[in-house]
Design a protein around this motif. Structure first.
Motif, PDB file in Angstrom:
ATOM      1  N   ARG A  40       0.844  -1.208   0.000  1.00  0.00           N
ATOM      2  CA  ARG A  40       0.000   0.000   0.000  1.00  0.00           C
ATOM      3  C   ARG A  40       0.878   1.258   0.000  1.00  0.00           C
ATOM      4  N   ALA A  41       1.964   1.205   0.784  1.00  0.00           N
ATOM      5  CA  ALA A  41       2.896   2.337   0.829  1.00  0.00           C
ATOM      6  C   ALA A  41       3.493   2.578  -0.561  1.00  0.00           C
ATOM      7  N   LEU A  42       3.883   1.505  -1.240  1.00  0.00           N
ATOM      8  CA  LEU A  42       4.455   1.634  -2.580  1.00  0.00           C
ATOM      9  C   LEU A  42       3.451   2.258  -3.538  1.00  0.00           C
ATOM     10  N   ARG A  43       2.206   1.779  -3.497  1.00  0.00           N
ATOM     11  CA  ARG A  43       1.204   2.293  -4.437  1.00  0.00           C
ATOM     12  C   ARG A  43       0.904   3.768  -4.170  1.00  0.00           C
ATOM     13  N   GLU A  44       0.807   4.150  -2.899  1.00  0.00           N
ATOM     14  CA  GLU A  44       0.571   5.563  -2.579  1.00  0.00           C
ATOM     15  C   GLU A  44       1.777   6.416  -2.975  1.00  0.00           C
ATOM     16  N   TRP A  45       2.963   5.865  -2.796  1.00  0.00           N
ATOM     17  CA  TRP A  45       4.169   6.589  -3.176  1.00  0.00           C
ATOM     18  C   TRP A  45       4.209   6.793  -4.689  1.00  0.00           C
ATOM     19  N   MET A  46       3.728   5.811  -5.427  1.00  0.00           N
ATOM     20  CA  MET A  46       3.674   5.944  -6.880  1.00  0.00           C
ATOM     21  C   MET A  46       2.792   7.130  -7.277  1.00  0.00           C
ATOM     22  N   ASP A  47       1.697   7.352  -6.555  1.00  0.00           N
ATOM     23  CA  ASP A  47       0.845   8.514  -6.825  1.00  0.00           C
ATOM     24  C   ASP A  47       1.615   9.809  -6.567  1.00  0.00           C
ATOM     25  N   ARG A  48       2.391   9.839  -5.506  1.00  0.00           N
ATOM     26  CA  ARG A  48       3.197  11.034  -5.211  1.00  0.00           C
ATOM     27  C   ARG A  48       4.250  11.247  -6.295  1.00  0.00           C
ATOM     28  N   LEU A  49       4.809  10.163  -6.781  1.00  0.00           N
ATOM     29  CA  LEU A  49       5.786  10.267  -7.860  1.00  0.00           C
ATOM     30  C   LEU A  49       5.121  10.809  -9.127  1.00  0.00           C
ATOM     31  N   ALA A  50       3.883  10.402  -9.374  1.00  0.00           N
ATOM     32  CA  ALA A  50       3.147  10.928 -10.537  1.00  0.00           C
ATOM     33  C   ALA A  50       2.936  12.430 -10.392  1.00  0.00           C
ATOM     34  N   GLU A  51       2.594  12.885  -9.200  1.00  0.00           N
ATOM     35  CA  GLU A  51       2.453  14.329  -8.948  1.00  0.00           C
ATOM     36  C   GLU A  51       3.769  15.039  -9.276  1.00  0.00           C
ATOM     37  N   PHE A  52       4.872  14.461  -8.811  1.00  0.00           N
ATOM     38  CA  PHE A  52       6.186  15.035  -9.081  1.00  0.00           C
ATOM     39  C   PHE A  52       6.456  15.065 -10.587  1.00  0.00           C
ATOM     40  N   ALA A  53       6.126  13.964 -11.262  1.00  0.00           N
ATOM     41  CA  ALA A  53       6.368  13.885 -12.701  1.00  0.00           C
ATOM     42  C   ALA A  53       5.601  14.974 -13.441  1.00  0.00           C
ATOM     43  N   MET A  54       4.379  15.234 -13.020  1.00  0.00           N
ATOM     44  CA  MET A  54       3.581  16.256 -13.691  1.00  0.00           C
ATOM     45  C   MET A  54       4.142  17.653 -13.375  1.00  0.00           C
ATOM     46  N   ALA A  55       4.578  17.877 -12.148  1.00  0.00           N
ATOM     47  CA  ALA A  55       5.184  19.173 -11.803  1.00  0.00           C
ATOM     48  C   ALA A  55       6.485  19.355 -12.573  1.00  0.00           C
ATOM     49  N   LYS A  56       7.287  18.294 -12.656  1.00  0.00           N
ATOM     50  CA  LYS A  56       8.550  18.368 -13.378  1.00  0.00           C
ATOM     51  C   LYS A  56       8.291  18.625 -14.866  1.00  0.00           C
ATOM     52  N   ALA A  57       7.239  18.011 -15.397  1.00  0.00           N
ATOM     53  CA  ALA A  57       6.913  18.243 -16.800  1.00  0.00           C
ATOM     54  C   ALA A  57       6.575  19.705 -17.017  1.00  0.00           C
ATOM     55  N   GLY A  58       5.871  20.307 -16.088  1.00  0.00           N
ATOM     56  CA  GLY A  58       5.547  21.716 -16.199  1.00  0.00           C
ATOM     57  C   GLY A  58       6.776  22.603 -16.089  1.00  0.00           C
ATOM     58  N   LEU A  59       7.774  22.123 -15.380  1.00  0.00           N
ATOM     59  CA  LEU A  59       9.020  22.872 -15.209  1.00  0.00           C
ATOM     60  C   LEU A  59      10.045  22.560 -16.288  1.00  0.00           C
ATOM     61  N   ALA A  60       9.724  21.650 -17.163  1.00  0.00           N
ATOM     62  CA  ALA A  60      10.706  21.179 -18.144  1.00  0.00           C
ATOM     63  C   ALA A  60      11.353  22.315 -18.924  1.00  0.00           C
ATOM     64  N   ASP A  61      10.555  23.273 -19.353  1.00  0.00           N
ATOM     65  CA  ASP A  61      11.121  24.394 -20.113  1.00  0.00           C
ATOM     66  C   ASP A  61      12.087  25.207 -19.257  1.00  0.00           C
ATOM     67  N   ALA A  62      11.703  25.477 -18.014  1.00  0.00           N
ATOM     68  CA  ALA A  62      12.579  26.240 -17.117  1.00  0.00           C
ATOM     69  C   ALA A  62      13.872  25.476 -16.849  1.00  0.00           C
ATOM     70  N   ILE A  63      13.769  24.166 -16.663  1.00  0.00           N
ATOM     71  CA  ILE A  63      14.960  23.344 -16.415  1.00  0.00           C
ATOM     72  C   ILE A  63      15.866  23.359 -17.644  1.00  0.00           C
TER      73      ILE A  63
END
Length: 188
Positions: free
Chosen positions: A83-106
């Motif tokens: 359960r911890a792994l699956r919930e962590w995967m959701d947090r990683l998805a949030e990070f991935a979407m934020a990072k995608a939004g920052l991709a141009d700035a990066i």
């Protein structure tokens, strides 16, 4: 940052990061003065924390990645390993979407000749390994899956358009990966 920050200085820094994440996700070239103003800090405070755009963007990326990585141990402390792994995967998805939004700035701050490199993924890899090993020991995750295998399996996250309704698609993808991690687990 060798010495710990005072609590008010830490709050200022965190507020700058929060506002900058939002602003830079919307516009890679958002003016630093706008970020400082929306964060409610003066120019001096802003530049004391982040002397330039490069420092700010790389710290947002590092900070967000570390937040996701740190949440793995927190989840393991109060959830069953799978359960911890699956919930962590959701947090990683949030990070991935934020990072995608920052991709141009990066890209802007790391793409120039002589620019600092983008921070590595070591904290996320270590967190994935921690969760996978806990699940393996609990018998809920198939044995032998490495953190590198896991990252390759979820790489589709980075192909999802963050400007669309990405959550349902990410949930389906991560559920498929989780189902695959459970196949062959001794406790299943």
């Amino acid at each position: 940052m060798g010495t710990p920050l005072r609590s008010d200085a830490q709050r200022n820094r965190e507020r700058i990061l929060e506002v900058a994440l939002s602003e830079l996700t919307q516009c890679a070239e958002a003016p630093l003065s706008v970020i400082a103003k929306k964060a409610g800090v003066g120019q001096g405070t802003f530049y004391r924390n982040f002397p330039n755009r490069e420092a700010l963007v790389l710290e947002i990326y590092r900070h967000e990645m570390q937040q996701v990585a740190d949440s793995a141990a927190q989840l393991l402390a109060c959830r069953e390993p799978d359960r911890a792994l699956r919930e962590w995967m959701d947090r990683l998805a949030e990070f991935a979407m934020a990072k995608a939004g920052l991709a141009d700035a990066i890209r802007l701050v790391t793409g120039a000749p002589g620019a600092q490199a983008k921070p590595g993924h070591a904290p996320v890899i270590a967190a994935a390994d921690l969760l996978l090993r806990a699940g393996e020991e609990a018998g809920t995750i198939r044995p032998g899956v490495t953190a590198d295998d896991f990252i390759l399996a979820i790489a589709g996250l980075w192909q999802i358009d963050p400007h669309e309704d990405w959550r349902p698609r990410a949930t389906r993808l991560l559920d498929l990966v989780m189902d695959g991690l459970r196949v062959g687990a001794p406790g299943r």
